[in-house]
Scaffold this motif. Structure first.
Motif, PDB file in Angstrom:
ATOM      1  N   HIS A 167      97.043 100.002 115.629  1.00  0.00           N
ATOM      2  CA  HIS A 167      95.869 100.582 114.957  1.00  0.00           C
ATOM      3  C   HIS A 167      94.971  99.490 114.375  1.00  0.00           C
ATOM      4  CE1 HIS A 167      96.808 104.828 115.169  1.00  0.00           C
ATOM      5  NE2 HIS A 167      98.060 104.564 114.823  1.00  0.00           N
ATOM      6  N   VAL A 168      95.580  98.645 113.552  1.00  0.00           N
ATOM      7  CA  VAL A 168      94.748  97.646 112.866  1.00  0.00           C
ATOM      8  C   VAL A 168      94.288  96.560 113.839  1.00  0.00           C
ATOM      9  CG1 VAL A 168      96.761  96.400 111.962  1.00  0.00           C
ATOM     10  CG2 VAL A 168      94.562  96.146 110.834  1.00  0.00           C
ATOM     11  N   ALA A 171      91.444  98.121 115.665  1.00  0.00           N
ATOM     12  CA  ALA A 171      90.328  98.474 114.785  1.00  0.00           C
ATOM     13  C   ALA A 171      89.512  97.240 114.391  1.00  0.00           C
ATOM     14  CB  ALA A 171      90.843  99.189 113.539  1.00  0.00           C
ATOM     15  N   CYS A 189      85.709 104.505 109.115  1.00  0.00           N
ATOM     16  CA  CYS A 189      86.679 105.041 110.080  1.00  0.00           C
ATOM     17  C   CYS A 189      88.028 105.317 109.433  1.00  0.00           C
ATOM     18  CB  CYS A 189      86.873 104.026 111.207  1.00  0.00           C
ATOM     19  SG  CYS A 189      88.265 104.397 112.290  1.00  0.00           S
ATOM     20  N   TRP A 190      88.653 106.395 109.858  1.00  0.00           N
ATOM     21  CA  TRP A 190      90.086 106.527 109.644  1.00  0.00           C
ATOM     22  C   TRP A 190      90.695 107.206 110.850  1.00  0.00           C
ATOM     23  CZ3 TRP A 190      86.839 109.279 106.217  1.00  0.00           C
ATOM     24  CH2 TRP A 190      86.978 110.663 106.178  1.00  0.00           C
ATOM     25  N   SER A 191      91.986 107.004 110.983  1.00  0.00           N
ATOM     26  CA  SER A 191      92.685 107.361 112.221  1.00  0.00           C
ATOM     27  C   SER A 191      92.960 108.858 112.340  1.00  0.00           C
ATOM     28  CB  SER A 191      94.011 106.597 112.237  1.00  0.00           C
ATOM     29  OG  SER A 191      94.774 106.978 113.339  1.00  0.00           O
ATOM     30  N   TYR A 196      99.184 108.064 110.022  1.00  0.00           N
ATOM     31  CA  TYR A 196      98.532 106.780 109.753  1.00  0.00           C
ATOM     32  C   TYR A 196      97.316 107.069 108.868  1.00  0.00           C
ATOM     33  CZ  TYR A 196      97.390 101.935 110.533  1.00  0.00           C
ATOM     34  OH  TYR A 196      97.164 100.586 110.349  1.00  0.00           O
ATOM     35  N   THR A 198      95.632 104.958 106.751  1.00  0.00           N
ATOM     36  CA  THR A 198      94.747 103.839 106.400  1.00  0.00           C
ATOM     37  C   THR A 198      93.416 103.944 107.152  1.00  0.00           C
ATOM     38  OG1 THR A 198      96.727 102.521 106.180  1.00  0.00           O
ATOM     39  CG2 THR A 198      94.676 101.314 106.272  1.00  0.00           C
ATOM     40  N   GLY A 199      92.353 103.524 106.487  1.00  0.00           N
ATOM     41  CA  GLY A 199      91.041 103.498 107.136  1.00  0.00           C
ATOM     42  C   GLY A 199      90.278 102.261 106.707  1.00  0.00           C
ATOM     43  N   TYR A 200      88.995 102.221 106.985  1.00  0.00           N
ATOM     44  CA  TYR A 200      88.214 101.041 106.597  1.00  0.00           C
ATOM     45  C   TYR A 200      86.719 101.322 106.553  1.00  0.00           C
ATOM     46  CZ  TYR A 200      87.153 100.499 111.617  1.00  0.00           C
ATOM     47  OH  TYR A 200      86.723 100.701 112.901  1.00  0.00           O
ATOM     48  N   ARG A 210      89.618  97.028 104.259  1.00  0.00           N
ATOM     49  CA  ARG A 210      90.672  98.005 104.576  1.00  0.00           C
ATOM     50  C   ARG A 210      90.959  98.884 103.354  1.00  0.00           C
ATOM     51  NH1 ARG A 210      96.854  96.886 106.431  1.00  0.00           N
ATOM     52  NH2 ARG A 210      96.745  98.244 108.248  1.00  0.00           N
TER      53      ARG A 210
HETATM   54  C1  PML Z   1      92.253 104.433 114.814  1.00  0.00           C
HETATM   55  O1  PML Z   1      93.316 104.015 115.238  1.00  0.00           O
HETATM   56  O2  PML Z   1      91.633 105.324 115.382  1.00  0.00           O
HETATM   57  C2  PML Z   1      91.686 103.896 113.553  1.00  0.00           C
HETATM   58  C3  PML Z   1      92.522 102.841 112.985  1.00  0.00           C
HETATM   59  C4  PML Z   1      92.168 102.440 111.600  1.00  0.00           C
HETATM   60  C5  PML Z   1      92.958 101.235 111.227  1.00  0.00           C
HETATM   61  C6  PML Z   1      92.868 100.906 109.816  1.00  0.00           C
HETATM   62  C7  PML Z   1      93.733  99.695 109.444  1.00  0.00           C
HETATM   63  O3  PML Z   1      94.939  99.772 109.581  1.00  0.00           O
HETATM   64  O4  PML Z   1      93.180  98.700 108.994  1.00  0.00           O
END
Ligand code: PML
Length: 256
Positions: A167-168, A171, A189-191, A196, A198-200, A210
């Motif tokens: 993911h990270v 991203a 964005c967030w997943s 999961y 976490t977003g940013y 982040r």
């Molecule tokens: C996604 O996979 O669609 C978004 C991922 C966000 C990742 C955020 C992070 O871990 O920094």
């Protein structure tokens, strides 16, 4: 020579026949890393938290060196948030700091929170008025055709910062391409992976910020917004996001 490897998977048939999107991935790699990339993607499509895919498409295409542009990797830093509500408030503050109006930031958050299923692409929003301007409906604008020039070096760079997982990894590369677009003010964005959270918020001014919690655990809807300056040429933006091959160069990571 570089190759693009793309995977997309869906449930209930192909996307174009109404199947529900499950997962997608893309890598741009030299020939000797292709086999491994294809296998990894196949496994990923079969084991996604969003469900079991019954349609998987894998596409491999050669990329001509003259079609590639290079952009720098965004600087990475982390915010603090212990709950989804705090994470979303933090996102609004980060968006404002990056140049998005308060109204547009709040509207952007509301757009993602209001989705009933994930989109494959991003919504494009005017950074002043908050109006959605892409006209691309449920599909949105997809940022694709990007990777890091030196995958192994990049993986080490991430590990040294305690950042592991797809993911990270993906991203940060995607956000670096997005931040390099003409007219880009910030990305949110967030997943859609239910576990999961976490977003940013990423921007050309402050890099990748982040945010540890952006939604409740178990929520399988995520999304992405590109906030752009008023008057941004939408056709040019879509062309850059979807067609321009961009390779990201992390500073200080030696090329192979
Ligand atoms: C996604 O996979 O669609 C978004 C991922 C966000 C990742 C955020 C992070 O871990 O920094």
């Amino acid at each position: 020579m570089l190759y693009s490897v793309k995977m997309r998977s869906a449930q209930g048939g192909a996307h174009e026949k109404g199947g529900r999107h499950i997962s997608g991935a893309e890598r741009i790699l030299p020939a000797d890393q292709l086999d491994y990339a294809v296998l990894t993607m196949l496994h990923r499509a079969q084991e996604h938290e969003r469900g079991r895919a019954d349609f998987i498409s894998l596409k491999v295409e050669e990329i001509k060196p003259q079609d590639v542009v290079y952009k720098p990797l965004l600087a990475f830093s982390a915010c603090k948030a212990d709950s989804a509500a705090e994470g979303q408030r933090t996102a609004i503050e980060e968006l404002k700091r990056a140049g998005v109006s308060e109204e547009a930031a709040k509207h952007g958050l509301a757009l993602v929170n209001g989705l009933t299923d994930s989109m494959r692409g991003a919504m494009v929003v005017d950074a002043e008025s908050g109006e959605r301007i892409d006209g691309m409906g449920e599909r949105g604008v997809r940022a694709s055709k990007m990777d890091c020039v030196n995958s192994r070096g990049y993986d080490e760079y991430m590990q040294q910062r305690g950042l592991t997982g797809d993911h990270v990894r993906e991203a940060l590369v995607l956000a670096s391409k997005v931040a390099g677009a003409e007219g880009m003010v910030a990305e949110l964005c967030w997943s859609d992976d239910p576990y999961y959270v976490t977003g940013y918020v990423a921007s050309p001014l402050y890099g990748y910020r982040r945010i540890p919690v952006m939604k409740e655990r178990g929520n399988g809807v995520g999304g992405r917004i590109f906030f752009v300056r008023p008057g941004t040429d939408m056709q040019k933006l879509i062309n850059y996001m979807e067609e321009q091959v961009v390779m990201i160069k992390p500073e200080g990571v030696p090329e192979c």
